[in-house]
Design a protein around this motif. Structure first.
Motif, PDB file in Angstrom:
ATOM      1  N   ALA A 105       1.048  -1.281   0.087  1.00 45.93           N
ATOM      2  CA  ALA A 105      -0.040  -0.084  -0.091  1.00 45.93           C
ATOM      3  C   ALA A 105       0.818   1.313  -0.049  1.00 45.93           C
ATOM      4  CB  ALA A 105      -0.913  -0.008   1.172  1.00 45.93           C
ATOM      5  N   ASP A 106       0.203   2.326  -0.471  1.00 44.09           N
ATOM      6  CA  ASP A 106       0.782   3.726  -0.371  1.00 44.09           C
ATOM      7  C   ASP A 106       0.640   4.462   0.917  1.00 44.09           C
ATOM      8  OD1 ASP A 106       0.809   4.365  -4.043  1.00 44.09           O
ATOM      9  OD2 ASP A 106       1.974   2.878  -2.759  1.00 44.09           O
ATOM     10  N   VAL A 107       1.580   4.774   1.742  1.00 45.73           N
ATOM     11  CA  VAL A 107       1.096   5.462   2.819  1.00 45.73           C
ATOM     12  C   VAL A 107       1.517   6.906   2.604  1.00 45.73           C
ATOM     13  CG1 VAL A 107       1.531   5.738   5.257  1.00 45.73           C
ATOM     14  CG2 VAL A 107       1.627   3.371   4.382  1.00 45.73           C
ATOM     15  N   VAL A 108       0.548   7.930   2.855  1.00 40.31           N
ATOM     16  CA  VAL A 108       0.798   9.358   2.943  1.00 40.31           C
ATOM     17  C   VAL A 108       0.677   9.995   3.853  1.00 40.31           C
ATOM     18  CG1 VAL A 108      -0.119  11.333   1.462  1.00 40.31           C
ATOM     19  CG2 VAL A 108      -0.318   9.106   0.471  1.00 40.31           C
ATOM     20  N   LEU A 109       1.813  10.735   4.333  1.00 42.59           N
ATOM     21  CA  LEU A 109       1.944  11.421   5.559  1.00 42.59           C
ATOM     22  C   LEU A 109       2.075  12.886   5.207  1.00 42.59           C
ATOM     23  CD1 LEU A 109       4.446   9.380   7.507  1.00 42.59           C
ATOM     24  CD2 LEU A 109       1.970   9.037   7.350  1.00 42.59           C
ATOM     25  N   SER A 110       1.169  13.517   6.337  1.00 40.96           N
ATOM     26  CA  SER A 110       1.237  15.149   6.224  1.00 40.96           C
ATOM     27  C   SER A 110       2.443  15.366   6.933  1.00 40.96           C
ATOM     28  CB  SER A 110       0.181  15.896   6.620  1.00 40.96           C
ATOM     29  OG  SER A 110      -1.058  15.735   5.746  1.00 40.96           O
ATOM     30  N   CYS A 111       3.323  16.213   6.603  1.00 37.18           N
ATOM     31  CA  CYS A 111       4.581  16.686   7.413  1.00 37.18           C
ATOM     32  C   CYS A 111       4.755  18.160   7.614  1.00 37.18           C
ATOM     33  CB  CYS A 111       5.826  15.811   6.734  1.00 37.18           C
ATOM     34  SG  CYS A 111       5.638  14.257   6.426  1.00 37.18           S
ATOM     35  N   GLU A 112       6.011  18.298   8.038  1.00 36.81           N
ATOM     36  CA  GLU A 112       6.092  19.642   8.016  1.00 36.81           C
ATOM     37  C   GLU A 112       7.960  19.816   7.572  1.00 36.81           C
ATOM     38  OE1 GLU A 112       5.824  21.339  12.026  1.00 36.81           O
ATOM     39  OE2 GLU A 112       4.014  22.334  11.322  1.00 36.81           O
ATOM     40  N   PHE A 113       8.004  20.811   6.565  1.00 37.57           N
ATOM     41  CA  PHE A 113       9.327  20.843   6.026  1.00 37.57           C
ATOM     42  C   PHE A 113      10.042  21.829   6.906  1.00 37.57           C
ATOM     43  CE2 PHE A 113      12.725  22.975   3.352  1.00 37.57           C
ATOM     44  CZ  PHE A 113      13.494  21.793   3.371  1.00 37.57           C
ATOM     45  N   ILE A 114      11.008  21.792   7.483  1.00 38.89           N
ATOM     46  CA  ILE A 114      11.903  22.833   8.692  1.00 38.89           C
ATOM     47  C   ILE A 114      13.000  23.407   7.991  1.00 38.89           C
ATOM     48  CG2 ILE A 114      12.676  23.043  10.952  1.00 38.89           C
ATOM     49  CD1 ILE A 114      10.869  21.007  11.724  1.00 38.89           C
ATOM     50  N   GLU A 115      13.050  24.608   7.504  1.00 40.91           N
ATOM     51  CA  GLU A 115      14.105  25.211   7.310  1.00 40.91           C
ATOM     52  C   GLU A 115      15.144  25.533   8.264  1.00 40.91           C
ATOM     53  OE1 GLU A 115      13.640  27.561   3.409  1.00 40.91           O
ATOM     54  OE2 GLU A 115      11.409  27.449   4.246  1.00 40.91           O
ATOM     55  N   ASP A 116      16.269  25.836   7.914  1.00 40.93           N
ATOM     56  CA  ASP A 116      17.444  26.723   8.781  1.00 40.93           C
ATOM     57  C   ASP A 116      16.684  27.870   9.409  1.00 40.93           C
ATOM     58  OD1 ASP A 116      19.037  24.561   8.405  1.00 40.93           O
ATOM     59  OD2 ASP A 116      20.110  25.720   6.932  1.00 40.93           O
ATOM     60  N   SER A 117      17.209  28.254  10.479  1.00 43.00           N
ATOM     61  CA  SER A 117      16.730  29.518  11.305  1.00 43.00           C
ATOM     62  C   SER A 117      16.694  30.784  10.469  1.00 43.00           C
ATOM     63  CB  SER A 117      17.686  29.832  12.400  1.00 43.00           C
ATOM     64  OG  SER A 117      17.240  30.876  13.211  1.00 43.00           O
ATOM     65  N   VAL A 118      15.694  31.496  10.470  1.00 47.74           N
ATOM     66  CA  VAL A 118      15.278  32.730   9.739  1.00 47.74           C
ATOM     67  C   VAL A 118      15.159  33.867  10.703  1.00 47.74           C
ATOM     68  CG1 VAL A 118      14.289  31.447   7.637  1.00 47.74           C
ATOM     69  CG2 VAL A 118      12.707  32.326   9.638  1.00 47.74           C
ATOM     70  N   ARG A 119      15.635  34.925  10.335  1.00 53.88           N
ATOM     71  CA  ARG A 119      15.432  36.031  11.250  1.00 53.88           C
ATOM     72  C   ARG A 119      14.097  36.641  11.269  1.00 53.88           C
ATOM     73  NH1 ARG A 119      19.811  38.014  13.278  1.00 53.88           N
ATOM     74  NH2 ARG A 119      18.819  40.050  14.014  1.00 53.88           N
ATOM     75  N   VAL A 120      13.440  36.924  12.278  1.00 55.65           N
ATOM     76  CA  VAL A 120      12.103  37.477  12.696  1.00 55.65           C
ATOM     77  C   VAL A 120      12.346  38.521  13.615  1.00 55.65           C
ATOM     78  CG1 VAL A 120      10.947  35.575  12.170  1.00 55.65           C
ATOM     79  CG2 VAL A 120      11.504  35.940  14.462  1.00 55.65           C
ATOM     80  N   GLN A 121      11.288  39.390  13.794  1.00 51.69           N
ATOM     81  CA  GLN A 121      11.422  40.504  14.738  1.00 51.69           C
ATOM     82  C   GLN A 121      11.519  40.115  16.141  1.00 51.69           C
ATOM     83  OE1 GLN A 121       8.047  43.155  14.814  1.00 51.69           O
ATOM     84  NE2 GLN A 121       9.067  44.609  16.045  1.00 51.69           N
ATOM     85  N   GLY A 122      12.893  40.419  16.869  1.00 50.10           N
ATOM     86  CA  GLY A 122      13.133  39.908  18.219  1.00 50.10           C
ATOM     87  C   GLY A 122      13.926  38.868  18.482  1.00 50.10           C
ATOM     88  N   GLY A 123      14.237  38.317  17.415  1.00 53.82           N
ATOM     89  CA  GLY A 123      15.185  37.043  17.428  1.00 53.82           C
ATOM     90  C   GLY A 123      15.189  36.445  16.023  1.00 53.82           C
ATOM     91  N   SER A 124      15.017  35.056  16.045  1.00 52.40           N
ATOM     92  CA  SER A 124      15.292  33.885  14.775  1.00 52.40           C
ATOM     93  C   SER A 124      14.206  32.970  15.142  1.00 52.40           C
ATOM     94  CB  SER A 124      16.603  33.451  14.634  1.00 52.40           C
ATOM     95  OG  SER A 124      17.171  32.968  15.817  1.00 52.40           O
ATOM     96  N   ALA A 125      13.822  32.165  14.286  1.00 51.91           N
ATOM     97  CA  ALA A 125      13.055  30.901  14.530  1.00 51.91           C
ATOM     98  C   ALA A 125      13.221  30.047  12.991  1.00 51.91           C
ATOM     99  CB  ALA A 125      11.532  31.619  14.309  1.00 51.91           C
ATOM    100  N   PHE A 126      12.570  29.022  13.139  1.00 55.77           N
ATOM    101  CA  PHE A 126      12.590  27.753  12.270  1.00 55.77           C
ATOM    102  C   PHE A 126      11.311  28.158  11.394  1.00 55.77           C
ATOM    103  CE2 PHE A 126      15.386  25.979  15.553  1.00 55.77           C
ATOM    104  CZ  PHE A 126      16.488  25.578  14.572  1.00 55.77           C
ATOM    105  N   ALA A 127      11.442  28.179  10.142  1.00 55.44           N
ATOM    106  CA  ALA A 127      10.426  28.365   8.981  1.00 55.44           C
ATOM    107  C   ALA A 127      10.011  26.924   8.852  1.00 55.44           C
ATOM    108  CB  ALA A 127      10.777  28.900   7.960  1.00 55.44           C
TER     109      ALA A 127
END
Length: 443
Positions: free
Chosen positions: A34-56
């Protein structure tokens, strides 16, 4: 029919238009897959946001082609094949694992995770193999999959494979990689590290098996496998064992370094079956904690976390074998739970009279002593219960003890007896006659 798809809450709207049901079969009649299909999140390297940084974090989908279905009870007739988007969308991130990639044991547990309301964590990040250079038009990715309430977790390495491109070919917007005509990023899985028992338990002074395995698509016969086990316990880490061996010579080339005595890994199993499991003998309370299994093979590296729980069932006893109540006089009994681990033991008092079919909770639950810890790390606890004289004769007083090391609660009990008033008169009469007899002798 309950859909076996696994959707991320934030991406369900997007993915629904692409995937009709989420989990499908490709070939029902020939090979049970069977084909299994999963919903995931692609996490990019830290990006700059106001007040610091976060993962996209960007919504992504992982399509695992031709997952083997080993259960003969599983019906695949109602499942339909995975349907790619009618019109490829370069903004969607759809990773497709080729069917020829290495198999992951117990992957079919993902089949009904959504139906069973089990949360599935799927995160995808970019990955750089050791000693490799980035190639234009291709990329490596690491996928972490973990299923709540199921003994399954895995870390996959995906590598995009070349696709036939032309002027009409689309490039994925976020990753800048060529897509197939179906709108997916076609990948193979050259390496995976997995665990099929995430939270084993083992008895104190017994043996514990921490499961960890790996699979690879191809490797040179003289390639070395490096395995390391580390423990994290109460904020402190320590190395348990390291193993280095060659795929073509596990008996002659194996090097093992034991930082914890009475720990072992079977080098033959490592090479022959991809089994990196470690056995810990003579377990102590301090052996409890999280263990990290790290496996390196060629340019690839992966790890799994296994949480070991050390358990010891309590020894339960009562201070009395029977309870004789005198008129207008209460009596105290004690239920003792000895030498158990971990700490969370529960004591409950029940009673059952001659007319009761089932025990009921005793009105007074008594008082608990403080936990007493022994040198080996186990605990002892006691509960004191005062039984009033109004409790009827023949009533059973029951101490119920629950603990994680027990499959079912333990029960110990005693019967209530009453000392009749006539017994007191006989005793007084006997004493009077005895005193009178000795008085006459002394005259």
């Amino acid at each position: 029919m309950c859909s076996a798809s696994i959707y991320h809450k934030d991406t369900s709207t997007m993915v629904t238009g692409v995937i009709l049901f989420g989990l499908f079969t490709t070939c029902v009649c020939v090979s049970r897959v069977a084909d299994v299909v999963l919903s995931c999140e692609f996490i990019e390297d830290s990006v700059r946001v106001q007040g610091g940084s976060a993962f996209a974090r960007t919504p992504a989908t992982l399509i695992l082609r031709d997952v083997a279905i080993t259960s003969s009870d599983e019906s695949l007739e109602a499942l339909t094949p995975f349907v790619p988007p009618f019109k490829p969308d370069p903004d969607l991130i759809l990773f497709e694992r080729k069917a020829s990639s290495v198999e992951i044991p117990n992957m079919e547990l993902l089949l009904h995770a959504d139906c069973n309301q089990q949360e599935v964590m799927c995160e995808i990040t970019s990955y750089t193999p050791h000693g490799s250079k980035k190639e234009s038009g291709s990329g490596y990715f690491m996928v972490s999959i973990d299923v709540e309430g199921v003994d399954f977790s895995a870390m996959l390495i995906l590598h995009t494979v070349p696709v036939v491109t032309d002027q009409l070919s689309l490039m994925q917007t976020t990753l800048g990689l060529p897509m197939t005509h179906a709108g997916t990023l076609l990948t193979e899985m050259p390496f995976v590290v997995f665990s099929t028992v995430k939270a084993p338990s083992a008895p104190l002074r017994g043996n514990g098996l921490l499961g960890c395995g790996f699979r690879y698509l191809e490797a040179s016969p003289d390639e070395e496998v490096h395995i390391e086990w580390r423990q994290q316990h109460r904020g402190e880490g320590r190395k348990i064992l390291t193993v280095k061996t060659k795929l073509n010579d596990p008996e002659g080339s194996t090097e093992v370094h034991h930082d914890r005595e009475e720990s072992s890994v079977d080098a033959i199993q490592v090479v022959g079956q991809g089994d990196a499991s470690v056995t810990l003998n003579n377990l102590k309370v301090t052996d409890e904690g999280a263990y990290i299994c790290s496996v390196s093979l060629g340019p690839f590296h992966g790890q799994q976390v296994v949480n070991l729980q050390v358990v010891q069932a309590p020894i339960v006893s009562l201070s009395e074998t029977k309870l004789v109540l005198k008129a207008d006089t209460a009596k105290t009994i004690r239920c003792q739970c000895s030498k158990y681990f971990p700490l969370d033991a529960q004591v409950e008092w029940l009673s059952r009279s001659l007319t009761d079919k089932e025990p009921t909770i005793f009105p007074d639950q008594g008082s608990l002593s403080s936990h007493r810890r022994h040198r080996d790390g186990t605990y002892t606890l006691s509960s004191r219960l005062t039984v009033p004289s109004t409790v009827t004769q023949g009533t059973e007083i029951i101490c119920k003890v629950s603990h994680p090391a027990l499959d079912a609660p333990l029960f110990v009990s005693l019967m209530v007896e009453h000392q009749e008033a006539d017994d007191y008169w006989w005793v007084l009469c006997f004493l009077f006659v005895t005193v009178l007899f000795f008085y006459q002798l002394l005259k």
